[in-house]
Design a protein around this motif. Structure first.
Motif, PDB file in Angstrom:
ATOM      1  N   UNK A  71       0.847  -1.202   0.000  1.00 49.13           N
ATOM      2  CA  UNK A  71       0.000   0.000   0.000  1.00 49.13           C
ATOM      3  C   UNK A  71       0.870   1.235   0.000  1.00 49.13           C
ATOM      4  N   UNK A  72       0.396   2.305  -0.624  1.00 48.45           N
ATOM      5  CA  UNK A  72       1.198   3.524  -0.722  1.00 48.45           C
ATOM      6  C   UNK A  72       0.310   4.674  -1.156  1.00 48.45           C
ATOM      7  N   UNK A  73       0.905   5.842  -1.198  1.00 50.37           N
ATOM      8  CA  UNK A  73       0.229   7.036  -1.688  1.00 50.37           C
ATOM      9  C   UNK A  73       1.102   7.716  -2.727  1.00 50.37           C
ATOM     10  N   UNK A  74       0.849   8.995  -2.959  1.00 55.60           N
ATOM     11  CA  UNK A  74       1.595   9.753  -3.954  1.00 55.60           C
ATOM     12  C   UNK A  74       2.430  10.843  -3.294  1.00 55.60           C
ATOM     13  N   UNK A  94      -0.033   6.485  -8.424  1.00 54.13           N
ATOM     14  CA  UNK A  94      -0.567   5.744  -7.281  1.00 54.13           C
ATOM     15  C   UNK A  94      -0.430   4.241  -7.496  1.00 54.13           C
ATOM     16  N   UNK A  95      -0.818   3.769  -8.657  1.00 54.22           N
ATOM     17  CA  UNK A  95      -0.715   2.336  -8.954  1.00 54.22           C
ATOM     18  C   UNK A  95       0.744   1.906  -8.956  1.00 54.22           C
ATOM     19  N   UNK A  96       1.582   2.703  -9.605  1.00 57.22           N
ATOM     20  CA  UNK A  96       2.994   2.340  -9.758  1.00 57.22           C
ATOM     21  C   UNK A  96       3.683   2.121  -8.421  1.00 57.22           C
ATOM     22  N   UNK A  97       3.399   2.975  -7.450  1.00 54.59           N
ATOM     23  CA  UNK A  97       4.109   2.885  -6.177  1.00 54.59           C
ATOM     24  C   UNK A  97       3.858   1.555  -5.477  1.00 54.59           C
ATOM     25  N   UNK A  98       2.665   1.017  -5.622  1.00 54.60           N
ATOM     26  CA  UNK A  98       2.352  -0.259  -4.975  1.00 54.60           C
ATOM     27  C   UNK A  98       2.755  -1.458  -5.818  1.00 54.60           C
ATOM     28  N   UNK A  99       2.447  -1.440  -7.118  1.00 50.34           N
ATOM     29  CA  UNK A  99       2.730  -2.631  -7.930  1.00 50.34           C
ATOM     30  C   UNK A  99       4.229  -2.828  -8.121  1.00 50.34           C
ATOM     31  N   UNK A 139      -1.490  -0.889 -17.416  1.00 49.87           N
ATOM     32  CA  UNK A 139      -0.044  -1.018 -17.623  1.00 49.87           C
ATOM     33  C   UNK A 139       0.528  -2.156 -16.780  1.00 49.87           C
ATOM     34  N   UNK A 140      -0.032  -2.350 -15.590  1.00 47.18           N
ATOM     35  CA  UNK A 140       0.470  -3.380 -14.673  1.00 47.18           C
ATOM     36  C   UNK A 140      -0.189  -4.733 -14.898  1.00 47.18           C
ATOM     37  N   UNK A 141      -1.235  -4.776 -15.713  1.00 44.89           N
ATOM     38  CA  UNK A 141      -1.931  -6.036 -15.946  1.00 44.89           C
ATOM     39  C   UNK A 141      -2.762  -6.511 -14.778  1.00 44.89           C
ATOM     40  N   UNK A 142      -3.145  -5.584 -13.886  1.00 46.20           N
ATOM     41  CA  UNK A 142      -3.952  -5.977 -12.735  1.00 46.20           C
ATOM     42  C   UNK A 142      -5.339  -5.348 -12.824  1.00 46.20           C
ATOM     43  N   UNK A 231       4.469  10.670 -15.051  1.00 46.64           N
ATOM     44  CA  UNK A 231       4.012   9.573 -14.184  1.00 46.64           C
ATOM     45  C   UNK A 231       5.104   8.540 -13.923  1.00 46.64           C
ATOM     46  N   UNK A 232       5.059   7.958 -12.764  1.00 48.12           N
ATOM     47  CA  UNK A 232       6.004   6.917 -12.362  1.00 48.12           C
ATOM     48  C   UNK A 232       5.945   5.750 -13.344  1.00 48.12           C
ATOM     49  N   UNK A 233       7.112   5.283 -13.756  1.00 48.06           N
ATOM     50  CA  UNK A 233       7.151   4.166 -14.694  1.00 48.06           C
ATOM     51  C   UNK A 233       6.735   2.874 -13.983  1.00 48.06           C
ATOM     52  N   UNK A 234       5.929   2.099 -14.663  1.00 46.07           N
ATOM     53  CA  UNK A 234       5.485   0.805 -14.148  1.00 46.07           C
ATOM     54  C   UNK A 234       6.292  -0.280 -14.853  1.00 46.07           C
TER      55      UNK A 234
END
Length: 352
Positions: A71-74, A94-99, A139-142, A231-234
Protein backbone atom coordinates in the motif's frame (compact mmCIF):
# COMPACT_ATOMS: atom_id res chain seq x y z
CA UNK A 1 -41.03 3.77 -1.08
CA UNK A 2 -43.42 6.66 -0.36
CA UNK A 3 -42.02 10.05 0.66
CA UNK A 4 -44.44 12.43 2.34
CA UNK A 5 -44.59 16.16 1.61
CA UNK A 6 -42.74 18.38 4.10
CA UNK A 7 -44.70 20.01 6.87
CA UNK A 8 -43.92 23.31 8.57
CA UNK A 9 -41.96 21.44 11.23
CA UNK A 10 -39.80 19.88 8.51
CA UNK A 11 -38.62 23.18 7.00
CA UNK A 12 -35.68 23.51 9.39
CA UNK A 13 -34.41 20.02 8.76
CA UNK A 14 -30.83 19.74 7.45
CA UNK A 15 -29.98 17.37 4.58
CA UNK A 16 -26.76 15.50 3.98
CA UNK A 17 -26.21 17.62 0.85
CA UNK A 18 -26.64 20.82 2.88
CA UNK A 19 -23.95 19.56 5.26
CA UNK A 20 -21.56 19.19 2.34
CA UNK A 21 -21.92 15.60 1.12
CA UNK A 22 -23.49 15.01 -2.30
CA UNK A 23 -24.47 11.34 -2.61
CA UNK A 24 -25.75 11.90 -6.14
CA UNK A 25 -22.36 13.24 -7.25
CA UNK A 26 -20.70 10.12 -5.85
CA UNK A 27 -23.12 7.93 -7.77
CA UNK A 28 -22.38 9.86 -10.99
CA UNK A 29 -18.67 9.30 -10.45
CA UNK A 30 -19.16 5.54 -10.09
CA UNK A 31 -21.07 5.42 -13.38
CA UNK A 32 -18.33 7.43 -15.15
CA UNK A 33 -15.48 5.20 -13.97
CA UNK A 34 -17.19 1.84 -14.51
CA UNK A 35 -16.14 1.46 -18.18
CA UNK A 36 -12.53 2.31 -17.33
CA UNK A 37 -12.44 -0.23 -14.51
CA UNK A 38 -14.10 -2.79 -16.79
CA UNK A 39 -11.14 -2.61 -19.19
CA UNK A 40 -8.77 -3.69 -16.41
CA UNK A 41 -10.67 -6.80 -15.32
CA UNK A 42 -9.02 -10.21 -15.37
CA UNK A 43 -10.85 -13.55 -15.61
CA UNK A 44 -10.28 -14.12 -11.89
CA UNK A 45 -12.27 -11.00 -10.91
CA UNK A 46 -15.74 -12.03 -9.72
CA UNK A 47 -18.28 -9.23 -10.00
CA UNK A 48 -17.66 -5.59 -10.80
CA UNK A 49 -17.40 -2.13 -9.29
CA UNK A 50 -20.15 -1.18 -6.84
CA UNK A 51 -20.39 -4.11 -4.45
CA UNK A 52 -19.65 -4.00 -0.73
CA UNK A 53 -16.56 -6.14 -1.20
CA UNK A 54 -14.37 -7.12 -4.14
CA UNK A 55 -14.00 -10.80 -5.00
CA UNK A 56 -10.94 -12.25 -6.72
CA UNK A 57 -10.05 -15.88 -7.33
CA UNK A 58 -6.40 -16.93 -7.00
CA UNK A 59 -5.22 -17.94 -10.51
CA UNK A 60 -5.15 -21.72 -10.96
CA UNK A 61 -1.72 -21.75 -12.64
CA UNK A 62 0.05 -21.42 -9.27
CA UNK A 63 1.08 -24.58 -7.35
CA UNK A 64 1.97 -22.93 -4.02
CA UNK A 65 0.64 -19.38 -4.30
CA UNK A 66 1.89 -16.80 -1.84
CA UNK A 67 0.01 -13.50 -1.72
CA UNK A 68 2.11 -10.32 -1.64
CA UNK A 69 0.48 -7.00 -0.70
CA UNK A 70 1.54 -3.38 -0.71
CA UNK A 71 0.00 0.00 0.00
CA UNK A 72 1.20 3.52 -0.72
CA UNK A 73 0.23 7.04 -1.69
CA UNK A 74 1.60 9.75 -3.95
CA UNK A 75 2.99 12.08 -1.30
CA UNK A 76 3.30 15.80 -1.84
CA UNK A 77 3.53 15.39 -5.60
CA UNK A 78 -0.19 15.99 -5.23
CA UNK A 79 0.54 19.63 -4.35
CA UNK A 80 1.97 20.21 -7.83
CA UNK A 81 -0.98 18.40 -9.39
CA UNK A 82 -3.30 20.83 -7.59
CA UNK A 83 -1.21 23.87 -8.45
CA UNK A 84 -1.02 23.09 -12.18
CA UNK A 85 -4.38 21.29 -12.50
CA UNK A 86 -2.66 18.14 -13.76
CA UNK A 87 -4.89 15.30 -12.58
CA UNK A 88 -4.88 12.87 -15.50
CA UNK A 89 -1.70 10.94 -14.65
CA UNK A 90 -1.46 11.17 -10.86
CA UNK A 91 -3.46 7.93 -10.65
CA UNK A 92 -0.74 6.15 -12.62
CA UNK A 93 1.71 7.24 -9.91
CA UNK A 94 -0.57 5.74 -7.28
CA UNK A 95 -0.72 2.34 -8.95
CA UNK A 96 2.99 2.34 -9.76
CA UNK A 97 4.11 2.88 -6.18
CA UNK A 98 2.35 -0.26 -4.97
CA UNK A 99 2.73 -2.63 -7.93
CA UNK A 100 6.45 -1.89 -8.35
CA UNK A 101 6.92 -2.63 -4.65
CA UNK A 102 5.32 -6.06 -4.77
CA UNK A 103 7.02 -6.81 -8.09
CA UNK A 104 10.45 -6.84 -6.45
CA UNK A 105 9.55 -10.04 -4.60
CA UNK A 106 8.65 -11.66 -7.89
CA UNK A 107 4.91 -11.13 -7.55
CA UNK A 108 2.47 -10.73 -10.41
CA UNK A 109 0.01 -7.95 -9.44
CA UNK A 110 -3.54 -9.29 -9.44
CA UNK A 111 -5.80 -6.48 -8.28
CA UNK A 112 -5.80 -2.93 -6.98
CA UNK A 113 -8.10 -0.82 -4.80
CA UNK A 114 -7.97 2.93 -4.39
CA UNK A 115 -9.03 5.47 -1.75
CA UNK A 116 -9.92 8.99 -2.93
CA UNK A 117 -10.78 11.53 -0.22
CA UNK A 118 -11.78 15.17 -0.58
CA UNK A 119 -13.68 17.94 1.17
CA UNK A 120 -16.13 18.52 -1.69
CA UNK A 121 -16.38 16.09 -4.58
CA UNK A 122 -15.57 17.55 -7.99
CA UNK A 123 -16.78 14.77 -10.25
CA UNK A 124 -14.72 15.84 -13.28
CA UNK A 125 -11.46 16.01 -11.32
CA UNK A 126 -12.12 12.75 -9.49
CA UNK A 127 -12.97 11.04 -12.78
CA UNK A 128 -9.63 12.15 -14.27
CA UNK A 129 -7.77 10.79 -11.27
CA UNK A 130 -9.54 7.44 -11.26
CA UNK A 131 -9.24 7.07 -15.02
CA UNK A 132 -5.49 7.48 -14.46
CA UNK A 133 -5.64 4.72 -11.84
CA UNK A 134 -7.34 2.49 -14.41
CA UNK A 135 -4.65 3.30 -16.98
CA UNK A 136 -2.00 2.37 -14.41
CA UNK A 137 -3.75 -0.92 -13.74
CA UNK A 138 -3.80 -1.67 -17.46
CA UNK A 139 -0.04 -1.02 -17.62
CA UNK A 140 0.47 -3.38 -14.67
CA UNK A 141 -1.93 -6.04 -15.95
CA UNK A 142 -3.95 -5.98 -12.73
CA UNK A 143 -7.65 -5.47 -12.15
CA UNK A 144 -9.15 -2.35 -10.59
CA UNK A 145 -11.84 -4.13 -8.61
CA UNK A 146 -12.92 -1.59 -6.02
CA UNK A 147 -12.19 1.46 -3.97
CA UNK A 148 -13.63 4.20 -1.80
CA UNK A 149 -14.58 7.77 -2.57
CA UNK A 150 -14.90 9.76 0.65
CA UNK A 151 -16.40 13.24 0.69
CA UNK A 152 -15.54 14.82 4.06
CA UNK A 153 -16.43 18.51 4.40
CA UNK A 154 -13.94 20.50 6.41
CA UNK A 155 -11.14 17.93 6.17
CA UNK A 156 -9.37 19.23 3.06
CA UNK A 157 -8.83 22.68 1.50
CA UNK A 158 -11.00 23.51 -1.49
CA UNK A 159 -9.73 21.88 -4.68
CA UNK A 160 -7.50 19.37 -2.87
CA UNK A 161 -7.80 15.63 -2.33
CA UNK A 162 -5.79 12.73 -1.00
CA UNK A 163 -5.01 9.36 -2.54
CA UNK A 164 -3.99 5.96 -1.28
CA UNK A 165 -3.85 2.59 -2.98
CA UNK A 166 -3.56 -1.08 -2.17
CA UNK A 167 -2.25 -3.85 -4.44
CA UNK A 168 -2.26 -7.62 -4.05
CA UNK A 169 -0.11 -9.96 -6.12
CA UNK A 170 0.90 -13.60 -6.15
CA UNK A 171 4.16 -15.51 -6.50
CA UNK A 172 5.11 -19.17 -6.37
CA UNK A 173 6.55 -19.92 -2.94
CA UNK A 174 9.74 -21.36 -4.43
CA UNK A 175 10.20 -18.33 -6.72
CA UNK A 176 10.06 -15.56 -4.13
CA UNK A 177 12.91 -13.11 -4.72
CA UNK A 178 14.48 -12.04 -1.43
CA UNK A 179 18.12 -11.34 -2.33
CA UNK A 180 19.45 -14.25 -0.30
CA UNK A 181 21.23 -15.78 -3.31
CA UNK A 182 23.19 -12.61 -4.16
CA UNK A 183 26.93 -13.29 -4.22
CA UNK A 184 30.24 -11.56 -4.95
CA UNK A 185 30.74 -10.74 -8.67
CA UNK A 186 27.00 -10.62 -9.41
CA UNK A 187 26.14 -7.66 -11.62
CA UNK A 188 23.87 -4.72 -10.86
CA UNK A 189 21.61 -3.52 -13.67
CA UNK A 190 19.71 -0.25 -13.53
CA UNK A 191 16.45 0.40 -15.39
CA UNK A 192 15.74 4.02 -16.27
CA UNK A 193 13.15 6.01 -14.37
CA UNK A 194 10.74 8.47 -15.98
CA UNK A 195 11.74 11.24 -13.55
CA UNK A 196 11.52 11.66 -9.77
CA UNK A 197 8.53 9.30 -9.80
CA UNK A 198 6.66 10.06 -6.53
CA UNK A 199 9.51 10.68 -4.13
CA UNK A 200 11.38 13.72 -2.87
CA UNK A 201 8.66 16.23 -3.65
CA UNK A 202 8.90 18.05 -0.34
CA UNK A 203 12.48 18.91 -1.28
CA UNK A 204 11.46 19.62 -4.88
CA UNK A 205 8.78 22.08 -3.76
CA UNK A 206 11.31 23.79 -1.48
CA UNK A 207 13.63 24.21 -4.45
CA UNK A 208 10.79 25.54 -6.60
CA UNK A 209 9.87 28.06 -3.88
CA UNK A 210 13.45 29.28 -3.74
CA UNK A 211 13.66 29.47 -7.53
CA UNK A 212 10.40 31.45 -7.74
CA UNK A 213 12.19 34.41 -6.18
CA UNK A 214 15.06 34.16 -8.67
CA UNK A 215 13.58 34.00 -12.19
CA UNK A 216 15.62 32.04 -14.70
CA UNK A 217 15.15 33.70 -18.08
CA UNK A 218 16.47 30.61 -19.85
CA UNK A 219 14.06 28.19 -18.17
CA UNK A 220 11.25 26.53 -20.07
CA UNK A 221 8.73 26.23 -17.24
CA UNK A 222 6.55 23.85 -19.26
CA UNK A 223 9.50 21.48 -19.60
CA UNK A 224 10.14 21.68 -15.87
CA UNK A 225 6.57 20.92 -14.83
CA UNK A 226 6.19 18.18 -17.45
CA UNK A 227 9.38 16.55 -16.16
CA UNK A 228 8.34 16.80 -12.52
CA UNK A 229 4.84 15.46 -13.09
CA UNK A 230 5.80 12.68 -15.51
CA UNK A 231 4.01 9.57 -14.18
CA UNK A 232 6.00 6.92 -12.36
CA UNK A 233 7.15 4.17 -14.69
CA UNK A 234 5.49 0.80 -14.15
CA UNK A 235 8.00 -2.02 -14.63
CA UNK A 236 5.67 -4.97 -14.18
CA UNK A 237 5.35 -6.41 -17.66
CA UNK A 238 9.01 -6.12 -18.67
CA UNK A 239 10.31 -7.51 -15.38
CA UNK A 240 7.79 -10.37 -15.22
CA UNK A 241 8.84 -11.34 -18.75
CA UNK A 242 12.45 -11.36 -17.56
CA UNK A 243 11.60 -13.48 -14.52
CA UNK A 244 9.98 -16.05 -16.81
CA UNK A 245 13.25 -16.43 -18.72
CA UNK A 246 16.08 -15.95 -16.21
CA UNK A 247 16.91 -16.55 -12.54
CA UNK A 248 16.99 -13.03 -11.10
CA UNK A 249 18.70 -12.79 -7.71
CA UNK A 250 17.47 -9.42 -6.50
CA UNK A 251 15.17 -6.53 -7.39
CA UNK A 252 14.92 -3.13 -5.72
CA UNK A 253 12.34 -0.41 -6.38
CA UNK A 254 14.11 2.93 -5.96
CA UNK A 255 11.65 5.00 -3.95
CA UNK A 256 12.04 7.05 -0.76
CA UNK A 257 15.65 6.74 0.37
CA UNK A 258 16.97 6.82 -3.18
CA UNK A 259 19.77 4.58 -4.40
CA UNK A 260 21.70 4.82 -1.14
CA UNK A 261 19.05 3.22 1.04
CA UNK A 262 17.02 0.99 -1.26
CA UNK A 263 19.75 -1.17 -2.79
CA UNK A 264 21.11 -2.32 0.61
CA UNK A 265 17.61 -3.50 1.59
CA UNK A 266 17.98 -6.56 -0.68
CA UNK A 267 21.62 -7.46 0.07
CA UNK A 268 22.48 -10.41 2.30
CA UNK A 269 25.03 -10.13 5.10
CA UNK A 270 28.56 -9.99 3.74
CA UNK A 271 27.59 -8.38 0.42
CA UNK A 272 28.27 -4.83 -0.76
CA UNK A 273 27.04 -3.10 -3.89
CA UNK A 274 29.47 -0.94 -5.84
CA UNK A 275 27.67 1.48 -8.17
CA UNK A 276 29.40 3.70 -10.73
CA UNK A 277 27.48 6.91 -11.54
CA UNK A 278 29.31 7.33 -14.86
CA UNK A 279 27.57 4.25 -16.29
CA UNK A 280 24.17 5.84 -16.88
CA UNK A 281 22.81 9.14 -18.12
CA UNK A 282 21.29 11.23 -15.34
CA UNK A 283 18.26 13.13 -16.71
CA UNK A 284 18.71 16.93 -16.92
CA UNK A 285 15.92 17.48 -14.38
CA UNK A 286 18.12 16.13 -11.59
CA UNK A 287 20.96 18.43 -12.67
CA UNK A 288 18.54 21.37 -12.47
CA UNK A 289 17.31 20.37 -9.03
CA UNK A 290 20.81 19.90 -7.66
CA UNK A 291 22.05 23.19 -9.07
CA UNK A 292 19.09 25.35 -8.03
CA UNK A 293 18.72 23.70 -4.64
CA UNK A 294 22.44 23.58 -3.89
CA UNK A 295 21.92 19.92 -2.98
CA UNK A 296 24.93 17.75 -2.13
CA UNK A 297 25.73 14.61 -4.10
CA UNK A 298 24.99 12.43 -1.10
CA UNK A 299 21.63 14.08 -0.51
CA UNK A 300 20.68 13.63 -4.17
CA UNK A 301 21.46 9.91 -3.94
CA UNK A 302 19.56 9.56 -0.66
CA UNK A 303 16.41 11.41 -1.78
CA UNK A 304 16.04 10.77 -5.52
CA UNK A 305 16.34 7.85 -7.91
CA UNK A 306 18.68 10.02 -10.05
CA UNK A 307 17.45 8.32 -13.22
CA UNK A 308 17.35 4.68 -12.02
CA UNK A 309 13.90 3.47 -11.03
CA UNK A 310 14.48 -0.27 -10.66
CA UNK A 311 17.54 -2.37 -9.82
CA UNK A 312 18.04 -5.91 -11.13
CA UNK A 313 20.82 -8.14 -9.79
CA UNK A 314 21.85 -11.19 -11.83
CA UNK A 315 24.74 -13.61 -12.15
CA UNK A 316 27.44 -12.42 -14.59
CA UNK A 317 26.57 -15.09 -17.16
CA UNK A 318 22.97 -13.82 -17.35
CA UNK A 319 23.67 -10.09 -17.59
CA UNK A 320 23.71 -9.66 -21.39
CA UNK A 321 20.59 -11.76 -21.84
CA UNK A 322 18.84 -9.77 -19.10
CA UNK A 323 19.81 -6.45 -20.67
CA UNK A 324 18.62 -7.57 -24.10
CA UNK A 325 15.36 -8.89 -22.66
CA UNK A 326 14.59 -5.70 -20.75
CA UNK A 327 15.39 -3.57 -23.79
CA UNK A 328 13.10 -5.74 -25.89
CA UNK A 329 10.43 -5.02 -23.29
CA UNK A 330 10.80 -1.28 -23.89
CA UNK A 331 13.15 -0.42 -21.03
CA UNK A 332 16.34 1.63 -21.04
CA UNK A 333 18.86 -0.34 -19.01
CA UNK A 334 22.53 -0.14 -18.08
CA UNK A 335 25.02 -2.27 -16.19
CA UNK A 336 25.78 0.12 -13.33
CA UNK A 337 27.79 -1.88 -10.85
CA UNK A 338 28.65 -5.17 -9.22
CA UNK A 339 28.54 -7.00 -5.91
CA UNK A 340 31.62 -7.30 -3.72
CA UNK A 341 32.25 -8.99 -0.40
CA UNK A 342 31.77 -6.78 2.65
CA UNK A 343 33.71 -6.86 5.88
CA UNK A 344 31.92 -6.15 9.19
CA UNK A 345 31.69 -2.45 9.94
CA UNK A 346 31.98 -1.35 6.31
CA UNK A 347 29.12 0.19 4.27
CA UNK A 348 26.76 -2.04 2.29
CA UNK A 349 26.85 0.31 -0.69
CA UNK A 350 29.52 2.48 -2.28
CA UNK A 351 28.55 4.88 -5.06
CA UNK A 352 31.43 6.50 -6.93
Amino acid sequence: MTVSNPTDSDKNQISYRASGVDIDAGNRLVEIIKPFAQRTLRPEALGGIGGFGALFEVPGKYRQPVLVSGTDGVGTKLKLAFQYARHATIGIDLVAMSVNDILVQGAEPLFFLDYFACGKLDVETAAQVIQGIAHGCEQAGCALIGGETAEMPGMYPEGEYDLAGFAVGVVEKDRIIDGSSIRENDLVLGIASSGPHSNGFSLIRKILDRHAGQPDTGLDETWLIDALLAPTRIYVKSVLALLAELPVKGLAHITGGGLLENIPRILPDGAMAHVDRSTWVRPPLFDWLQQHGNVTDEEMLRVFNCGIGMIVIVAPEHALTAIDGLRSGGEIVWQIGDIKSRKPGTPSIVIT
